[in-house]
Design a protein around this motif. Structure first.
Motif, PDB file in Angstrom:
ATOM      1  N   SER A 131       0.823  -1.215   0.000  1.00  0.00           N
ATOM      2  CA  SER A 131       0.000   0.000   0.000  1.00  0.00           C
ATOM      3  C   SER A 131       0.853   1.260   0.000  1.00  0.00           C
ATOM      4  CB  SER A 131      -0.932   0.007   1.214  1.00  0.00           C
ATOM      5  OG  SER A 131      -0.193   0.073   2.427  1.00  0.00           O
ATOM      6  N   ALA A 132       2.146   1.140   0.331  1.00  0.00           N
ATOM      7  CA  ALA A 132       3.011   2.321   0.307  1.00  0.00           C
ATOM      8  C   ALA A 132       3.132   2.892  -1.096  1.00  0.00           C
ATOM      9  CB  ALA A 132       4.396   1.962   0.853  1.00  0.00           C
ATOM     10  N   LEU A 133       2.868   2.051  -2.103  1.00  0.00           N
ATOM     11  CA  LEU A 133       2.965   2.518  -3.487  1.00  0.00           C
ATOM     12  C   LEU A 133       1.688   3.178  -3.991  1.00  0.00           C
ATOM     13  CD1 LEU A 133       4.913  -0.355  -5.306  1.00  0.00           C
ATOM     14  CD2 LEU A 133       5.695   1.963  -4.887  1.00  0.00           C
ATOM     15  N   LEU A 134       0.585   3.036  -3.259  1.00  0.00           N
ATOM     16  CA  LEU A 134      -0.698   3.523  -3.771  1.00  0.00           C
ATOM     17  C   LEU A 134      -0.666   5.018  -4.068  1.00  0.00           C
ATOM     18  CD1 LEU A 134      -3.367   1.553  -1.696  1.00  0.00           C
ATOM     19  CD2 LEU A 134      -3.045   1.506  -4.167  1.00  0.00           C
ATOM     20  N   GLN A 135      -0.236   5.806  -3.098  1.00  0.00           N
ATOM     21  CA  GLN A 135      -0.199   7.255  -3.307  1.00  0.00           C
ATOM     22  C   GLN A 135       0.800   7.619  -4.402  1.00  0.00           C
ATOM     23  OE1 GLN A 135       1.196   9.588   0.007  1.00  0.00           O
ATOM     24  NE2 GLN A 135       0.374  11.507  -0.796  1.00  0.00           N
ATOM     25  N   SER A 136       1.924   6.905  -4.435  1.00  0.00           N
ATOM     26  CA  SER A 136       2.929   7.184  -5.459  1.00  0.00           C
ATOM     27  C   SER A 136       2.366   6.960  -6.854  1.00  0.00           C
ATOM     28  CB  SER A 136       4.150   6.274  -5.248  1.00  0.00           C
ATOM     29  OG  SER A 136       4.631   6.365  -3.940  1.00  0.00           O
ATOM     30  N   MET A 137       1.653   5.844  -7.042  1.00  0.00           N
ATOM     31  CA  MET A 137       1.144   5.498  -8.358  1.00  0.00           C
ATOM     32  C   MET A 137       0.012   6.404  -8.800  1.00  0.00           C
ATOM     33  SD  MET A 137       1.229   1.360  -7.841  1.00  0.00           S
ATOM     34  CE  MET A 137       0.505   0.977  -9.437  1.00  0.00           C
ATOM     35  N   GLN A 138      -0.820   6.840  -7.858  1.00  0.00           N
ATOM     36  CA  GLN A 138      -1.988   7.625  -8.225  1.00  0.00           C
ATOM     37  C   GLN A 138      -1.697   9.124  -8.275  1.00  0.00           C
ATOM     38  OE1 GLN A 138      -4.800   6.344  -9.253  1.00  0.00           O
ATOM     39  NE2 GLN A 138      -5.714   8.348  -9.636  1.00  0.00           N
ATOM     40  N   GLU A 139      -0.952   9.628  -7.276  1.00  0.00           N
ATOM     41  CA  GLU A 139      -0.785  11.073  -7.140  1.00  0.00           C
ATOM     42  C   GLU A 139       0.624  11.558  -7.470  1.00  0.00           C
ATOM     43  OE1 GLU A 139      -2.174  12.255  -3.293  1.00  0.00           O
ATOM     44  OE2 GLU A 139      -3.841  10.828  -3.345  1.00  0.00           O
ATOM     45  N   ARG A 140       1.538  10.628  -7.761  1.00  0.00           N
ATOM     46  CA  ARG A 140       2.923  10.980  -8.088  1.00  0.00           C
ATOM     47  C   ARG A 140       3.572  11.782  -6.965  1.00  0.00           C
ATOM     48  NH1 ARG A 140       0.356   8.208 -12.213  1.00  0.00           N
ATOM     49  NH2 ARG A 140       1.739   8.007 -14.012  1.00  0.00           N
ATOM     50  N   GLN A 141       3.265  11.418  -5.728  1.00  0.00           N
ATOM     51  CA  GLN A 141       3.923  12.021  -4.582  1.00  0.00           C
ATOM     52  C   GLN A 141       3.821  11.078  -3.398  1.00  0.00           C
ATOM     53  OE1 GLN A 141       1.900  15.723  -3.655  1.00  0.00           O
ATOM     54  NE2 GLN A 141       0.303  14.699  -2.515  1.00  0.00           N
ATOM     55  N   VAL A 142       4.643  11.294  -2.375  1.00  0.00           N
ATOM     56  CA  VAL A 142       4.572  10.488  -1.162  1.00  0.00           C
ATOM     57  C   VAL A 142       4.468  11.427   0.032  1.00  0.00           C
ATOM     58  CG1 VAL A 142       5.894   8.592  -2.170  1.00  0.00           C
ATOM     59  CG2 VAL A 142       7.082  10.369  -0.891  1.00  0.00           C
ATOM     60  N   SER A 143       3.841  10.945   1.083  1.00  0.00           N
ATOM     61  CA  SER A 143       3.700  11.721   2.316  1.00  0.00           C
ATOM     62  C   SER A 143       4.454  11.012   3.435  1.00  0.00           C
ATOM     63  CB  SER A 143       2.225  11.878   2.703  1.00  0.00           C
ATOM     64  OG  SER A 143       1.538  12.634   1.718  1.00  0.00           O
ATOM     65  N   VAL A 144       5.410  11.714   4.021  1.00  0.00           N
ATOM     66  CA  VAL A 144       6.203  11.181   5.129  1.00  0.00           C
ATOM     67  C   VAL A 144       6.224  12.221   6.230  1.00  0.00           C
ATOM     68  CG1 VAL A 144       8.467  10.349   5.866  1.00  0.00           C
ATOM     69  CG2 VAL A 144       7.625   9.797   3.581  1.00  0.00           C
ATOM     70  N   ALA A 145       5.850  11.804   7.424  1.00  0.00           N
ATOM     71  CA  ALA A 145       5.820  12.696   8.589  1.00  0.00           C
ATOM     72  C   ALA A 145       4.978  13.936   8.323  1.00  0.00           C
ATOM     73  CB  ALA A 145       7.238  13.094   9.002  1.00  0.00           C
ATOM     74  N   GLY A 146       3.876  13.750   7.603  1.00  0.00           N
ATOM     75  CA  GLY A 146       2.944  14.831   7.349  1.00  0.00           C
ATOM     76  C   GLY A 146       3.338  15.783   6.237  1.00  0.00           C
ATOM     77  N   LEU A 147       4.447  15.533   5.567  1.00  0.00           N
ATOM     78  CA  LEU A 147       4.887  16.393   4.474  1.00  0.00           C
ATOM     79  C   LEU A 147       4.819  15.634   3.156  1.00  0.00           C
ATOM     80  CD1 LEU A 147       8.012  18.154   6.057  1.00  0.00           C
ATOM     81  CD2 LEU A 147       5.712  19.093   5.771  1.00  0.00           C
TER      82      LEU A 147
END
Length: 314
Positions: free
Chosen positions: A116-132
């Motif tokens: 599931s860590a790839l879901l945001q990457s694949m859909q939104e082309r970004q990742v969220s870590v520590a709220g950023l």
């Protein structure tokens, strides 16, 4: 368009006997999507991804998915640093997902949490870590591989993640002539290396061009007819209602429209036709539908169901 054709020829110089696979993966990348490669070990899935990275001029990275792989191993993490002045602060260390072409090898061997860590990457082309939120490079594509036979200790991908893949590309055995060429080119003193043909900017320009390719009303109607007939609650076909537990959603229609444009462009045509929709129906639909228990018990293949749907628009 000439450079796109040259890229396909350059990939075929290294990957033998997989013309359909090469076309479907290139169509996926031209459409701006991600591909799931299904095939037995040793059929060139990893080599295909690495070759595409060189030919298309993309920064590529590879992650071997294992049961102990954690989300931070893919996305990156924040570390606490202390400056020479004694001040402390967190700094983000990007993970391997920060590339232009990510090879997720044997993706189903990792836990659902890591998948599931790839879901945001694949859909939104970004990742969220520590709220950023951290933007990924452009373009960004995921080529994931799976072994369809070895299922011990694996975690099947959830439907939500499967739907993020624009295509599921089935990689089969090469024919005898292709395997003969493979033996000659890979077991000698020298081996053919992939050659760069395009750059990342060229791929972005091609993706923008794909979205400007006009689609006729007949092709749009064929896509809608095909996808909506695959949904058991609205299908006009009784056998589909009996065989399919759940059908493709609107993302399937969007994927078919983009992929048909890309296939036409790859062939040097200025607009897609219904033959493009029929040819791309299997890779676009096969992972977006599920058979009923009785259909699986009777051994009904998904390919048969999709072929029945394509007869509606042939």
């Amino acid at each position: 368009m000439a450079r796109i054709k040259e890229a396909r020829a350059a990939v075929a110089e290294v990957i033998h006997g997989q013309e359909t696979v090469i076309t479907e993966v290139l169509v996926t990348l031209l459409s701006g999507g991600h591909a799931l490669l299904i095939g037995l070990p040793g059929l060139g899935k990893t080599r295909l991804a690495q070759t595409l990275g060189v030919v298309l001029g993309l920064e590529d990275k590879r992650v071997q998915f294992t049961p102990d792989l954690m989300p931070a191993d893919i996305l990156g993490s924040e570390v606490l640093e202390e400056t020479p002045e004694g001040r402390r602060g967190f700094r983000f260390l990007p993970g391997p997902v920060f590339c232009q072409l990510l090879l997720a090898d044997e993706i189903n061997r990792a836990s659902p949490r890591t998948q599931s860590a790839l879901l945001q990457s694949m859909q939104e082309r970004q990742v969220s870590v520590a709220g950023l939120a951290h933007d990924l490079p452009r373009p960004f594509h995921v080529l994931a591989t799976q072994n369809p036979i070895e299922q011990e200790g694996t975690y099947p991908l959830p439907e939500a993640q499967l739907d993020r893949f624009l295509t599921q590309v089935n990689v089969g055995y090469p024919d005898e002539a292709a395997e003969r060429r493979m033996l000659a080119t890979t077991t000698g003193a020298s081996e053919i290396r992939p050659r760069p043909v395009m750059a990342a900017a060229d791929l972005l320009a091609a993706q923008a061009l794909v979205r400007r390719v006009p689609v006729g009303e007949a092709v749009v109607q064929a896509i809608l007819t095909l996808v909506r007939a695959g949904r058991p609650d609205s299908s006009p076909l009784r056998d589909i209602r009996d065989l399919v537990a759940w059908g493709p959603g609107p993302r399937a229609s969007q994927s078919l429209a983009l992929a048909a444009r890309a296939r036409a462009l790859l062939d040097g045509r200025t607009a897609p036709d219904i033959e493009d929709v029929i040819a791309l129906a299997p890779p676009v639909l096969r992972h977006r539908m599920a058979l009923t228990f009785s259909a699986r018990a009777d051994g009904v293949p998904m390919a048969q169901v999709i072929e029945r749907l394509t007869r509606l628009i042939a």
